[in-house]
Motif scaffolding. Structure first.
Motif, short mmCIF file in Angstrom:
data_model
loop_
_atom_site.label_atom_id
_atom_site.label_comp_id
_atom_site.label_asym_id
_atom_site.label_seq_id
_atom_site.Cartn_x
_atom_site.Cartn_y
_atom_site.Cartn_z
N UNK A 48 71.73 23.13 55.33
CA UNK A 48 71.77 23.42 56.62
C UNK A 48 70.47 25.06 56.78
N UNK A 49 70.88 25.47 55.84
CA UNK A 49 69.74 26.72 55.65
C UNK A 49 68.60 26.35 55.32
N UNK A 50 67.93 25.93 54.38
CA UNK A 50 66.62 26.02 54.11
C UNK A 50 65.57 24.41 53.70
N UNK A 51 66.34 24.23 54.20
CA UNK A 51 65.53 22.46 54.25
C UNK A 51 65.11 21.59 55.74
N UNK A 52 63.97 21.74 55.72
CA UNK A 52 63.39 21.30 56.96
C UNK A 52 64.38 20.26 58.05
N UNK A 53 64.18 19.07 56.93
CA UNK A 53 64.61 17.68 57.19
C UNK A 53 65.10 16.53 56.37
N UNK A 54 66.38 16.33 56.73
CA UNK A 54 66.40 15.09 55.14
C UNK A 54 65.82 14.20 56.08
N UNK A 55 65.34 12.96 55.36
CA UNK A 55 64.67 11.63 55.50
C UNK A 55 64.87 10.32 54.91
N UNK A 56 65.54 9.39 55.45
CA UNK A 56 66.20 8.55 54.86
C UNK A 56 64.93 6.86 54.70
N UNK A 57 64.97 7.11 53.31
CA UNK A 57 64.51 5.65 53.30
C UNK A 57 64.88 4.12 53.12
N UNK A 58 64.71 3.00 53.23
CA UNK A 58 65.00 2.24 52.65
C UNK A 58 65.36 1.57 51.36
N UNK A 59 65.65 0.97 50.40
CA UNK A 59 65.63 1.16 49.10
C UNK A 59 64.76 0.25 49.39
N UNK A 60 64.09 -0.91 49.27
CA UNK A 60 63.10 -1.57 49.35
C UNK A 60 61.80 -0.90 49.05
N UNK A 61 61.74 0.64 49.82
CA UNK A 61 60.93 1.12 49.96
C UNK A 61 60.45 1.54 48.70
N UNK A 62 62.26 2.38 48.04
CA UNK A 62 62.12 3.54 46.83
C UNK A 62 61.24 2.32 45.98
N UNK A 63 61.92 1.39 45.96
CA UNK A 63 61.45 0.52 44.39
C UNK A 63 59.60 -0.02 44.51
N UNK A 64 58.79 -0.17 46.08
CA UNK A 64 58.19 0.41 46.18
C UNK A 64 57.29 1.34 45.60
N UNK A 65 57.77 1.88 45.80
CA UNK A 65 57.17 3.75 45.37
C UNK A 65 57.63 3.99 44.30
#
Length: 319
Positions: free
Chosen positions: A242-259
């Motif tokens: 909360x103090x140091x990170x700009x934002x937390x992004x959430x991606x679908x499982x399918x996109x993680x596997x494609x990654x």
């Protein structure tokens, strides 16, 4: 809050036990994403992920009574591997609690070290059993709710700051938040202009849910990415993010596997979905920040098999 002095001290303690992993520019990923990309290759770390750093830092901090009693860890895969391998190397008796959904290869590696393996029906039950074993006298080596562990993981950020060229944005995967807490602390001290972005997968959103709620909350887990599937973050990691990170992004499982497939094709590295999720998130970061971005990706681990990745790819209709 963990400071740069804590991280430097952890780095000195673990230096003889872990690998200073490569920090390299990636022409393939740069071409794929359309911006300069530097990759921190923690999948080449001892035990196949960054987790060896934090586990080693905590094991080396045990007193004689704690060493004699033995340690216990709860893990979706990589922390259990790291703790069991490093405990065996340091001659400390280890118990590892994992959900039955943990990757088969991770289970095999833990068993091969001689650690005592306990399997549960889910991650929530795994944390509960680890807490009971702690109450019975074992020393809990928590995967993220431990200052020594976070300082150990922070050495990833320390090395990035020392070894990478100019960066504007660094992306780090989040399970319970130990890695990003340490990396963000290091970069905040040494590269204060760099933005740090967290990445989660849908169904493993403990940090983003915590940020929305104003503090740690339990979450339902459904992601295939077991190594990111923490049932809640800790107050310690929440405070850092909360103090140091700009934002937390959430991606679908399918996109993680494609990654994962894109990392293999374009970066020539075999990574797990916990690292694959960085690529779709990187595209979103580039849309947000515009021209001039220079990305750093912490490729956190590679403990997955071709059969597992191709199985997920088939499930999601990826080719």
């Amino acid at each position: 809050m963990i400071g740069i002095a804590d991280i430097r001290a952890a780095g000195e303690r673990i230096a003889g036990h872990v690998v200073r992993t490569p920090t390299v520019e990636s022409p393939g990923l740069s071409a794929l994403l359309g911006a300069p990309v530097t990759a921190k290759l923690e999948l080449l770390q001892r035990t196949g992920s960054f987790k060896a750093r934090g586990a080693t830092a905590r094991l080396l901090a045990l007193d004689e009574a704690e060493r004699a009693a033995g340690v216990v860890a709860v893990s979706g895969g990589n922390h259990g591997i790291a703790l069991s391998v490093m405990a065996a190397a340091l001659e400390v008796k280890a118990t590892v609690v994992m959900p039955r959904s943990a990757p088969a290869r991770s289970v095999e590696i833990v068993e091969s070290t001689g650690a005592s393996l306990r399997l549960t029906d889910g991650m929530g039950e795994a944390f509960a059993l680890a807490d009971r074993l702690r109450d019975e006298g074992l020393t809990l080596v928590h995967p993220f709710d431990d200052p020594a562990v976070i300082a150990g993981q922070g050495t990833v950020g320390l090395e990035c700051a020392e070894d990478a060229g100019e960066l504007t944005d660094v992306l780090v995967s989040i399970g319970g938040g130990g890695l990003i807490s340490g990396v963000a602390a290091a970069l905040h001290a040494l590269r204060p202009g760099v933005r740090v972005w967290g990445v989660e997968t849908e169904g493993a959103e403990a940090m983003s849910k915590a940020l929305a709620a104003g503090g740690p909350v339990p979450v339902a887990l459904s992601s295939v990415v077991s190594t990111l599937s923490a049932p809640t973050v800790s107050q310690l990691t929440y405070d850092h993010v909360s103090a140091l990170v700009t934002e937390v992004l959430v991606v679908p499982d399918a996109e993680a596997v494609r990654g994962c497939l894109d990392l293999a094709e374009h970066a020539k590295v075999w990574a797990e979905p916990a690292a694959g999720c960085l690529l779709p998130a990187a595209r979103r970061v580039l849309e947000r920040v515009g021209d001039g971005a220079r990305l750093g990706l912490v490729v956190c681990g590679g403990n997955t098999t071709p059969v597992e990745v191709m199985g997920w790819a088939g499930r999601f209709g990826l080719r």
